[in-house]
Design an enzyme around this catalytic site. Structure first.
Site, mmCIF file in Angstrom:
data_model
loop_
_atom_site.group_PDB
_atom_site.id
_atom_site.type_symbol
_atom_site.label_atom_id
_atom_site.label_comp_id
_atom_site.label_asym_id
_atom_site.label_seq_id
_atom_site.Cartn_x
_atom_site.Cartn_y
_atom_site.Cartn_z
ATOM 1 N N GLU A 1 -7.905 17.190 -16.964
ATOM 2 C CA GLU A 1 -9.218 17.299 -16.318
ATOM 3 C C GLU A 1 -9.927 18.584 -16.733
ATOM 4 O O GLU A 1 -9.296 19.552 -17.159
ATOM 5 C CB GLU A 1 -9.039 17.306 -14.792
ATOM 6 C CG GLU A 1 -8.356 16.061 -14.270
ATOM 7 C CD GLU A 1 -8.364 15.956 -12.736
ATOM 8 O OE1 GLU A 1 -8.264 14.836 -12.253
ATOM 9 O OE2 GLU A 1 -8.471 16.984 -12.038
ATOM 10 N N LEU B 1 -4.364 37.019 -8.230
ATOM 11 C CA LEU B 1 -3.577 37.976 -7.449
ATOM 12 C C LEU B 1 -3.129 37.354 -6.122
ATOM 13 O O LEU B 1 -1.947 37.194 -5.870
ATOM 14 C CB LEU B 1 -4.389 39.251 -7.230
ATOM 15 C CG LEU B 1 -3.650 40.413 -6.587
ATOM 16 C CD1 LEU B 1 -2.556 40.947 -7.506
ATOM 17 C CD2 LEU B 1 -4.610 41.545 -6.221
ATOM 18 N N CYS C 1 -11.481 25.066 -7.850
ATOM 19 C CA CYS C 1 -10.289 25.833 -8.236
ATOM 20 C C CYS C 1 -9.049 25.262 -7.571
ATOM 21 O O CYS C 1 -9.014 25.062 -6.358
ATOM 22 C CB CYS C 1 -10.402 27.282 -7.774
ATOM 23 S SG CYS C 1 -11.664 28.197 -8.601
HETATM 24 N N1 SAH Z 1 -2.660 29.352 -14.299
HETATM 25 C C1 SAH Z 1 -3.820 30.199 -14.415
HETATM 26 C C2 SAH Z 1 -5.070 29.418 -14.628
HETATM 27 C C3 SAH Z 1 -5.529 28.607 -13.425
HETATM 28 S S1 SAH Z 1 -7.060 29.208 -12.965
HETATM 29 C C4 SAH Z 1 -3.878 31.138 -13.242
HETATM 30 O O1 SAH Z 1 -2.988 31.096 -12.408
HETATM 31 O O2 SAH Z 1 -4.759 31.984 -13.177
HETATM 32 C C5 SAH Z 1 -7.280 28.482 -11.423
HETATM 33 C C6 SAH Z 1 -7.526 29.493 -10.343
HETATM 34 O O3 SAH Z 1 -7.634 28.817 -9.100
HETATM 35 C C7 SAH Z 1 -6.375 30.471 -10.217
HETATM 36 O O4 SAH Z 1 -6.872 31.716 -9.837
HETATM 37 C C8 SAH Z 1 -5.606 29.851 -9.093
HETATM 38 O O5 SAH Z 1 -4.736 30.764 -8.469
HETATM 39 C C9 SAH Z 1 -6.719 29.380 -8.202
HETATM 40 N N2 SAH Z 1 -6.324 28.349 -7.253
HETATM 41 C C10 SAH Z 1 -5.291 27.494 -7.341
HETATM 42 N N3 SAH Z 1 -5.246 26.682 -6.277
HETATM 43 C C11 SAH Z 1 -6.282 27.031 -5.492
HETATM 44 C C12 SAH Z 1 -6.779 26.535 -4.263
HETATM 45 N N4 SAH Z 1 -6.193 25.526 -3.626
HETATM 46 N N5 SAH Z 1 -7.892 27.104 -3.767
HETATM 47 C C13 SAH Z 1 -8.508 28.130 -4.419
HETATM 48 N N6 SAH Z 1 -8.089 28.624 -5.588
HETATM 49 C C14 SAH Z 1 -6.982 28.096 -6.115
#
Ligand code: SAH
Length: 348
Positions: free
Chosen positions: A85, A213, A331
């Site tokens: 996606e 983070l 996200c």
């Molecule tokens: N694996 C990488 C790239 C993913 S980016 C990473 O961890 O950064 C996607 C972003 O959305 C990341 O910052 C992740 O932590 C965040 N994310 C994941 N699940 C989420 C959720 N349920 N709500 C909000 N942000 C989320």
């Protein structure tokens, strides 16, 4: 797996396809970089197109979902049948495409849908580039006319767990012969794979680095993100300082606000310490719902109070506008898809 013609630079393409004379390779490359499939590159003679028909080209957009906020989610089919996606977001300054870097993910974060089912496989450089080129074309662009101006590696997958393909993608997407998107307009988001952050700094791509983070203590971070058992917050601070010193790029922190977990007074204090001494910005995100996960978002009021506390402590922070909630495109909501089995999505 079929060889994918988008995996190659123009020089490599000459070797792989054995096309001659050289201008045929150029014609092929420019057609591919415009998002065309082989049978659409009609400057090439039919016999040449037939010879190339055993190769895969990029990825295929097989479904589109339109959100009421202007964003769009796509399902892309890969040459081996896997489906990934991605999300398109229009902005006043240009258009951003959120791309995936893996089918699934092995990081297993407690709040994220992408890791459900684990890692299936890495995407190749050409499969990452293919997402950009197919949406660019869908929006009326070609290799000279960019409709995608910004790219975020924030779809499914951990980009630094697929280092070689991701950095090859950086070379291809910024190539002067290709779509030529400046790496200054590319953001890589990582859960914090420290060695590869340093390697990325040393290799000088200069992309914007975003760190997921989500917590200010190792204890809470370990609860949310298994990778925190390998790298501490202090390891991450060292790595981002190194990244800033090498690249001069401001560091972005992603911070999902989770009810009862990570947004109290002490978190604000610790976040101030974590971000001190180098340019940074904190993107606060309301946790997006993922039906398999038990965590809840905080209230809007709690989010605003946390933002206020950060501002009082001179931490540069904003609450990020969320895109695509109504199409499960926000996200953490991107996942490995299955055709006709996606009751999370409404068709447009
Ligand atoms: N694996 C990488 C790239 C993913 S980016 C990473 O961890 O950064 C996607 C972003 O959305 C990341 O910052 C992740 O932590 C965040 N994310 C994941 N699940 C989420 C959720 N349920 N709500 C909000 N942000 C989320």
């Amino acid at each position: 797996m079929m060889l994918n013609l988008l995996d190659y630079t123009i020089e490599e393409l000459a070797q792989v396809t054995k096309l001659s004379p050289a201008y045929r390779v150029k014609q092929l490359f420019h057609g591919l970089q415009s998002g065309q499939k082989i049978d659409e590159i009609t400057v090439l003679p039919l016999s040449v197109r037939k010879e190339l028909s055993g190769f895969a080209v990029g990825v295929d957009i097989i479904e589109q979902f339109k959100s009421c906020d202007g964003s769009e989610k796509y399902l892309y089919k890969l040459s081996d049948g896997n489906i990934i996606e991605g999300v398109f977001m229009p902005h006043s300054y240009g258009n951003t495409l959120c791309v995936s870097t893996q089918v699934g993910c092995r990081m297993g974060c407690a709040f994220c849908a992408s890791g459900i089912g684990g890692l299936v496989r890495n995407l190749t450089a050409g499969e990452i580039l293919g997402q950009v080129l197919s949406v660019n074309r869908l929006k009326g662009g070609d290799n000279n006319k960019r409709q995608i101006t910004n790219i975020v590696l924030m779809g499914s997958g951990e980009p630094l767990d697929n280092y070689d393909n991701v950095t090859k993608f950086f070379k291809l997407v910024s190539s002067a012969d290709g779509i030529n998107i400046s790496l200054r307009n590319v953001s890589l988001s990582t859960c914090g794979l420290v060695e590869n952050i340093k390697r990325l700094a040393d290799e000088g791509f200069g992309v914007t680095l975003s760190i997921s983070l989500h917590a200010t203590t190792d204890e809470t971070r370990q609860e949310l993100m298994p990778i925190a058992k390998v790298y501490t917050i202090s390891d991450i601070i060292d790595a981002v300082k190194y990244y800033f010193n090498k690249t001069g790029r401001r560091i972005i922190f992603e911070y999902s606000m989770i009810k009862g977990k990570n947004i109290d007074f002490f978190d604000a204090n610790r976040l101030q310490k974590i971000t001190k001494g180098y340019p940074s910005h904190v993107n606060l995100i309301m946790l997006n719902p993922v039906k398999e996960k038990k965590l809840d978002a905080c209230t809007q009021k709690d989010a605003e109070r946390f933002l206020e506390r950060l501002k009082e402590r001179n931490v540069s922070a904003t609450i990020r506008r969320s895109f695509g909630n109504d199409i499960s495109g926000a996200c953490g909501q991107l996942r490995r898809s299955h055709l006709n089995n996606d009751n999370n999505n409404k068709r447009s």
